[in-house]
Design a protein around this motif. Structure first.
Motif, short mmCIF file in Angstrom:
data_model
loop_
_atom_site.label_atom_id
_atom_site.label_comp_id
_atom_site.label_asym_id
_atom_site.label_seq_id
_atom_site.Cartn_x
_atom_site.Cartn_y
_atom_site.Cartn_z
N TYR A 127 32.20 39.85 31.82
CA TYR A 127 33.71 39.88 32.01
C TYR A 127 34.68 38.91 31.34
N THR A 128 33.89 37.88 30.86
CA THR A 128 35.10 36.87 30.12
C THR A 128 34.89 37.17 28.49
N TYR A 156 43.12 42.50 32.52
CA TYR A 156 43.29 41.31 33.89
C TYR A 156 43.45 39.84 33.20
N LYS A 157 43.82 39.13 34.12
CA LYS A 157 43.89 37.84 33.81
C LYS A 157 43.45 36.90 35.16
N PHE A 158 42.70 35.73 34.71
CA PHE A 158 42.41 35.00 35.82
C PHE A 158 43.21 33.66 35.91
N TRP A 163 42.06 37.02 40.38
CA TRP A 163 42.29 37.91 39.16
C TRP A 163 43.40 38.76 39.22
N HIS A 195 33.21 43.85 40.22
CA HIS A 195 34.54 43.41 39.53
C HIS A 195 35.05 44.78 38.96
N ARG A 199 38.80 46.32 39.91
CA ARG A 199 39.80 46.51 38.70
C ARG A 199 40.26 47.77 38.15
N THR A 204 44.74 42.78 43.14
CA THR A 204 44.53 41.46 42.78
C THR A 204 43.57 40.68 43.82
N THR A 206 40.02 38.10 44.57
CA THR A 206 38.89 36.70 44.36
C THR A 206 37.50 37.28 45.28
N SER A 388 34.78 32.13 36.74
CA SER A 388 35.96 32.99 37.05
C SER A 388 35.26 34.44 37.70
N THR A 389 34.04 34.47 37.77
CA THR A 389 33.81 35.64 38.45
C THR A 389 33.37 35.62 40.16
#
Ligand code: BGC
Length: 421
Positions: A127-128, A156-158, A163, A195, A199, A204, A206, A388-389
């Protein structure tokens, strides 16, 4: 001799004609008793259709003993659902904020089953790094942990533990709460798929794994895990408005199953589940069920005093919550059966909680004294790890609070982790 036989015959005849009469009388008594309680529950349902707040049923008119529901006898025939969603009627004023308007929705979407050796790092990297690098839209991605994945690169941004979709603002801030004990493979498969699912709806969000660590070998206590994680969340500054209580072995199959909370009603979305690898098709559960996946606001959770803290092992804690909903005169809404469909991931069967029927009989009496409000001294956060995930909370659910690290120490360590991300 003959006389004796005749007497016996008369006696037998008497008994056989008497038995059905006894049976009828006994059944009528039981039926009338049950009917009273059932009709009480259905009456409260009618009020749900109008409004959950301005209920036309006067609380004081219902004898409190009617709220003690003899679960085993008839609860499975009791409905607490008041309507199904009409998804086409979503209000226009929510415009492009509603997931319905996300241009990434794909209807039914193929889930991914990673190889058994997949790691949490693989998913994090996917994902990143992998997904971000891929420019093309619907591309098929080859990875070391699964083949032919068709995930899109949705912008998307973390930031600070959540997210955010870029270019749109979601109305709700969502926490997906997933209790577990072991079941690593399910957890990784879940993470990989969810995820992408969230998305495509441009939410938005977590994802929080709440793992039970049992130094003393205690059985799974899902209620305590949820209560404790939500208590923890409330102390953070994430401003979560929508809680999703989600089993780790369930993967939604249709993008039209929107993971958004309704303001006045809890929403239950696990209407039909098909077990992976089984040819039996979808199982439809009983109307009363609210386990599996339940979406609700924090305010509703508080009104119910969350889950009971007393259920150890598999089963019952969700039915207990359903009885709390009935007691609070609340309806549960469901998306249509076409959309609320899930794949059930395989896992070993959990140890049954045989005490659950006894506990369920007294649920409504305990509502104020056994639940979210009482959770603090019962559990201890052992560790919080954030990538982040996911945020991974490890909890001892049978804790001696004197040994607890203070919440401040834990929050400080979390801030440091966030700065590193
Ligand atoms: C259990 C619930 C469970 C449901 C569906 C019931 O018998 O009490 O906890 O969610 O079955 O599996």
């Amino acid at each position: 001799m003959r006389k004796i036989y005749r007497r016996r015959l008369y006696f037998l005849l008497l008994i056989t004609s008497f038995l059905p009469i006894c049976f009828l009388v006994f059944n009528t008594i039981i039926y009338r008793h049950e009917k009273n309680i059932i009709s009480y529950i259905y009456d409260t349902q009618t009020s749900c259709l109008n409004s959950s707040k301005n209920s036309i049923i006067e609380l004081s008119t219902i004898p409190p003993q009617y709220l003690v529901v003899p679960y085993r006898e008839f609860a499975l025939r009791t409905s607490i659902a008041c309507r199904t969603f009409k998804l086409d009627n979503s209000k226009k004023d929510t415009a492009n904020l509603h997931p319905k308007y996300s241009k990434y929705l794909r209807g039914r979407f193929p889930y991914v089953l990673p190889y058994a050796n997949v790691t949490f790092n693989d998913i994090e990297n996917f994902y990143t790094k992998i997904l971000i690098k891929k420019k093309s839209k619907d591309s098929i991605i080859q990875t070391s942990f699964a083949e032919n994945i068709t995930f899109e690169n949705i912008p998307y941004k973390f930031q600070n533990g959540m997210w955010y979709p870029t270019g749109v603002t979601s109305i709700q801030r969502t926490a997906l709460l997933v209790p577990l004990q072991g079941r690593e493979y399910n957890a990784k498969t879940f993470l990989l798929n969810m995820h992408a699912f969230l998305r495509r709806q441009q939410l938005t969000y977590t994802i929080i794994f709440i793992e039970q660590i049992s130094p003393n070998g205690h059985r799974f206590n899902k209620g305590r895990l949820f209560n404790s994680a939500i208590h923890y969340l409330q102390k953070q500054t994430l401003n979560i408005t929508c809680l999703i209580l989600h089993d780790v072995d369930l993967i939604p199959e249709d993008d039209g199953n929107f993971y958004t909370c309704e303001r006045n009603y809890p929403k239950h979305t696990t209407s039909r589940v098909r077990q992976l690898g089984s040819t039996r098709g979808y199982t439809r559960y009983y109307e009363f069920l609210i386990g599996g996946v339940l979406l609700l606001s924090f305010d509703i959770y508080k009104t119910l005093n969350g889950f009971s803290n007393l259920y150890w092992g598999w089963g019952g804690e969700d039915d207990d919550l359903a009885l709390r909903l009935i007691q609070q005169r609340m309806c549960v809404v469901r998306p249509s059966y076409d959309l609320a469909i899930y794949i059930g991931l395989p896992h070993p069967r959990g140890q049954r909680n045989n005490a659950r029927y006894g506990l369920l009989a007294w649920t409504t009496v305990r509502l104020g004294t056994d639940g979210y409000k009482q959770i603090e001294p019962l559990t201890r956060i052992i560790n919080i790890h954030q990538t982040s995930t996911l945020t991974h909370l490890k909890l001892d659910v049978n804790a001696d609070t004197n040994n607890s690290p203070s919440l401040n120490t834990i929050t400080k360590s979390l801030k440091q982790q966030q700065q590193r991300l």
